[in-house]
Design a protein around this motif. Structure first.
Motif, short mmCIF file in Angstrom:
data_model
loop_
_atom_site.label_atom_id
_atom_site.label_comp_id
_atom_site.label_asym_id
_atom_site.label_seq_id
_atom_site.Cartn_x
_atom_site.Cartn_y
_atom_site.Cartn_z
N ASN A 11 0.82 -1.21 0.00
CA ASN A 11 0.00 0.00 0.00
C ASN A 11 0.86 1.26 0.00
OD1 ASN A 11 -2.48 -1.28 -0.06
ND2 ASN A 11 -2.66 -1.38 2.16
N PHE A 12 2.10 1.15 0.47
CA PHE A 12 2.99 2.31 0.51
C PHE A 12 3.69 2.56 -0.82
CE2 PHE A 12 2.81 0.80 4.92
CZ PHE A 12 2.54 1.97 5.61
N VAL A 13 3.67 1.57 -1.72
CA VAL A 13 4.51 1.60 -2.92
C VAL A 13 3.73 2.14 -4.11
CG1 VAL A 13 5.99 0.20 -4.42
CG2 VAL A 13 5.75 -0.39 -2.00
N THR A 14 4.38 2.92 -4.95
CA THR A 14 3.74 3.41 -6.16
C THR A 14 3.43 2.26 -7.10
OG1 THR A 14 5.88 3.77 -7.23
CG2 THR A 14 4.95 5.63 -6.04
N TRP A 15 2.49 2.54 -8.00
CA TRP A 15 2.01 1.48 -8.90
C TRP A 15 3.15 0.87 -9.72
CZ3 TRP A 15 -2.01 -1.55 -9.55
CH2 TRP A 15 -2.22 -2.15 -10.79
N LYS A 16 4.04 1.70 -10.24
CA LYS A 16 5.09 1.22 -11.11
C LYS A 16 6.11 0.34 -10.40
CE LYS A 16 6.90 3.75 -14.26
NZ LYS A 16 7.60 4.84 -14.99
N ARG A 17 6.27 0.54 -9.07
CA ARG A 17 7.31 -0.20 -8.33
C ARG A 17 6.75 -1.36 -7.52
NH1 ARG A 17 11.53 3.52 -5.33
NH2 ARG A 17 12.61 1.50 -5.40
N ARG A 18 5.47 -1.61 -7.63
CA ARG A 18 4.87 -2.68 -6.82
C ARG A 18 5.43 -4.05 -7.17
NH1 ARG A 18 -1.35 -2.34 -4.99
NH2 ARG A 18 -1.16 -0.50 -3.69
N LYS A 19 5.64 -4.31 -8.42
CA LYS A 19 6.14 -5.63 -8.83
C LYS A 19 7.50 -5.89 -8.21
CE LYS A 19 6.77 -8.52 -12.91
NZ LYS A 19 6.66 -8.58 -14.40
N GLY A 20 8.38 -4.89 -8.22
CA GLY A 20 9.69 -5.06 -7.61
C GLY A 20 9.61 -5.21 -6.11
N GLY A 21 8.72 -4.44 -5.47
CA GLY A 21 8.55 -4.56 -4.03
C GLY A 21 8.05 -5.93 -3.62
N ALA A 22 7.08 -6.45 -4.38
CA ALA A 22 6.55 -7.78 -4.08
C ALA A 22 7.63 -8.85 -4.24
CB ALA A 22 5.36 -8.08 -4.98
N ALA A 23 8.48 -8.70 -5.26
CA ALA A 23 9.54 -9.70 -5.49
C ALA A 23 10.55 -9.69 -4.35
CB ALA A 23 10.23 -9.40 -6.82
N ASP A 24 10.92 -8.50 -3.86
CA ASP A 24 11.89 -8.42 -2.76
C ASP A 24 11.30 -8.93 -1.45
OD1 ASP A 24 13.83 -7.50 -4.41
OD2 ASP A 24 13.68 -5.39 -3.83
N LEU A 25 10.01 -8.68 -1.21
CA LEU A 25 9.37 -9.22 -0.01
C LEU A 25 9.27 -10.74 -0.10
CD1 LEU A 25 6.49 -6.62 0.52
CD2 LEU A 25 8.50 -6.94 1.96
N LYS A 26 9.06 -11.25 -1.30
CA LYS A 26 8.97 -12.70 -1.50
C LYS A 26 10.27 -13.38 -1.12
CE LYS A 26 7.15 -15.88 -4.97
NZ LYS A 26 6.65 -15.97 -6.38
N ARG A 27 11.39 -12.72 -1.34
CA ARG A 27 12.69 -13.29 -0.97
C ARG A 27 12.80 -13.48 0.55
NH1 ARG A 27 17.27 -13.04 -3.65
NH2 ARG A 27 18.35 -11.98 -1.93
N ILE A 28 12.06 -12.66 1.31
CA ILE A 28 12.11 -12.79 2.77
C ILE A 28 11.35 -14.03 3.22
CG2 ILE A 28 11.47 -11.72 4.97
CD1 ILE A 28 11.73 -8.99 3.65
#
Length: 407
Positions: free
Chosen positions: A267-284
Motif C-alpha cells: 500500500n505504501f509503494v507506487t504502482w510502477k514499483r509494486r512488482k519489484g517490491g513484491a519480489a523483494d518481499l517474497k525473498r524474505i
C-alpha cells in the motif's frame, strides 16, 4: 462524475510517473481505486479508445423510478426500519416531494431483501421451498424447524472442545444486522485443525466492532470449553491480537498472516514499483531457514528504506511473529504461513449474505452461519497438506513428543 477519455488518460499517466502511492494520488483528485483500475484495465487492453464513455444500457423507461430516487428510498428504509411500505411511501412524498406508490416501495424493498419481519421471512421461505422442490411446506413447520435450529446453535456453541489443536485460525467478517437501526456488526470466527487433520469450526461470536479486547474473551471461552494447547495460532495484523492470545495460551506460537503483511506493505509503494517490491518481499518469506530469512530484511532495507521506510519498520517490528512458520517443513509452512483456510470459509459465508440487505436479528445471523459452517465442514476432506498434520514431521517440529500444555 463523468471524465473525458483525455482526463482519464492523464490520470493514468500521473499515477504511473508519480513517486507517490496510487492511493494518495487518487484521494487528492477524488477518484476511487475501483474506478481507476477499471480504467487502467481498459487502457491496457484497448489503448486510449478503451477510455471512451460507454452506454450502460437502454434509455430511460417512462414509468421507471430513477436510480437516484431508488437509492434515496433504500437509504430511508435503512434509517427508518420501523416504517411499513405504506408509511415509507408517505414519508418519502412528504420529505422529498416525489410521489411513489406503496406497491412500488414494497417491490423495491422486497428486491433488496429489506422486508424482514418474522412472518414475511417464514412465508417467503415456504414459497421458495415450493418453487425449488415442488412440495408444499407450511409456514408453521418452517417456524418450528428454525426454532429447533436456534436450540442446536446454543448447544453447538457451548459444546466441549478437544484438549489440543495443532492449528487455530482466527478471523472476523462484517455484515449488516437490524438492531433498532441497521448496523454493521463483526462476526468472530474460530476454525481449528484437529489432531486428525480435519477442519473444525470452533465457534461464532457477534460484537459491535472488531477489537483485541473481544478476541481475548473469545480465546478465554475456548480455554473454558476444554482447549488446553494450541501449537500455532494464525491471525491477521490487528493491533493487540497476538498479545490477547498469548495472555491465555503463553506457549502458543502466533503466526501473522504473510499475505496480509505483503498487502499492507505494498500500500505504501507506487504502482510502477509494486512488482519489484513484491519480489523483494517474497525473498524474505520464501527463505529456506530462519537464519537465511533474518538476512533478507537488511537487504530489503538497503534498497527500499530511503523511499519507503514504514515497510521495513513494520517487518522488523513484527519479526518474531513472522518467522514461526520457518520452524516447520515445507508442506506444513504452506498451511500456517497465511490465513487462507479461514479466508475460504469467509468467502463461502459472504456468498450467502451478499444478496441480503440485512439480517433481522443476531439470532437469525447465527442460525444461517451455523448451517453454512455445518455444510462447509461436511463438504469434503481437507487439503492433503492439512490432512497430514498428524504426521511425525509436525509433531517433532512443534515439540509435541512430550506434549507440553499451556498453563
Amino acid at each position: 462524475m463523468s471524465h473525458p477519455a483525455e482526463d482519464k488518460h492523464e490520470i493514468i499517466r500521473l499515477a504511473e510517473d508519480s513517486h507517490l502511492p496510487v492511493s494518495q494520488i487518487l484521494a487528492r483528485i477524488g477518484v476511487s481505486r475501483t474506478t481507476f483500475y477499471r480504467w487502467y484495465d481498459r487502457y491496457e487492453r484497448d489503448g486510449i479508445d478503451g477510455l471512451q464513455d460507454r452506454c450502460s444500457g437502454p434509455g430511460r423507461v417512462w414509468n421507471r423510478i430513477p436510480d437516484a430516487t431508488r437509492d434515496e428510498l433504500i437509504e430511508l428504509a435503512l434509517d427508518r426500519p420501523e416504517l411499513s411500505p405504506c408509511e415509507l411511501a408517505t414519508t418519502f412524498v412528504n420529505e422529498k416531494g416525489y410521489f411513489v406508490s406503496e406497491s412500488s416501495v414494497y417491490r423495491l424493498l422486497k428486491a433488496h431483501d429489506l422486508i424482514t419481519s418474522p412472518a414475511f421471512t417464514v412465508i417467503k421461505a415456504s414459497d421458495e421451498f415450493h418453487e425449488m422442490y415442488g412440495t408444499e411446506v407450511s409456514a408453521s413447520l418452517i417456524s418450528s424447524v428454525t426454532d429447533a435450529v436456534a436450540d442446536e446453535v446454543k448447544a453447538w456453541q457451548a459444546r466441549p472442545l478437544d484438549a489440543v489443536y495443532p492449528i487455530v485460525y482466527l478471523d472476523c467478517i462484517h455484515t449488516k444486522v437490524r438492531d433498532g437501526a441497521v448496523r454493521v456488526k463483526a462476526i468472530y470466527i474460530a476454525l481449528g485443525i484437529n489432531m486428525a487433520g480435519e477442519k473444525e469450526p470452533l465457534g461464532l461470536w457477534i460484537a459491535q466492532t472488531e477489537g483485541a479486547k473481544f478476541w481475548l474473551q473469545v480465546v478465554n471461552e475456548l480455554r473454558n470449553r476444554g482447549v488446553q494447547d494450541i501449537f500455532v495460532a494464525c491471525v491477521d495484523g490487528l493491533k493487540g491480537f497476538p498479545e490477547a492470545i498469548e495472555a491465555v495460551f503463553p506457549k502458543t506460537a502466533v503466526q501473522l498472516c504473510i499475505v496480509h503483511m505483503v498487502r499492507h506493505s505494498l500500500n505504501f509503494v507506487t504502482w510502477k514499483r509494486r512488482k519489484g517490491g513484491a519480489a523483494d518481499l517474497k525473498r524474505i518469506y520464501q527463505a529456506t531457514t530462519t537464519d537465511e530469512a533474518e538476512l533478507r530484511p537488511c537487504e530489503f532495507a538497503d534498497r527500499w528504506d530511503d523511499d519507503y521506510l514504514p515497510i521495513g519498520q513494520s517487518w522488523r517490528r513484527n519479526w518474531e511473529r513472522i518467522i514461526p512458520f520457518f520452524d516447520f517443513p515445507p508442506e506444513i509452512r504452506k498451511v500456517v504461513y497465511a490465513t487462507n483456510a479461514i479466508e475460504s470459509v469467509n468467502m463461502s459465508l459472504r456468498k450467502i449474505t451478499k444478496n441480503r440487505g440485512s439480517f433481522p436479528s443476531d439470532e437469525a445471523l447465527l442460525k444461517l452461519f451455523y448451517l453454512a459452517l455445518h455444510n462447509i465442514a461436511k463438504s469434503g476432506p481437507c487439503p492433503s497438506t492439512i490432512g497430514r498434520l498428524h504426521s511425525p514431521s509436525l509433531r517433532s517440529a512443534s515439540g509435541t513428543e512430550s506434549l507440553k500444555l499451556n498453563h
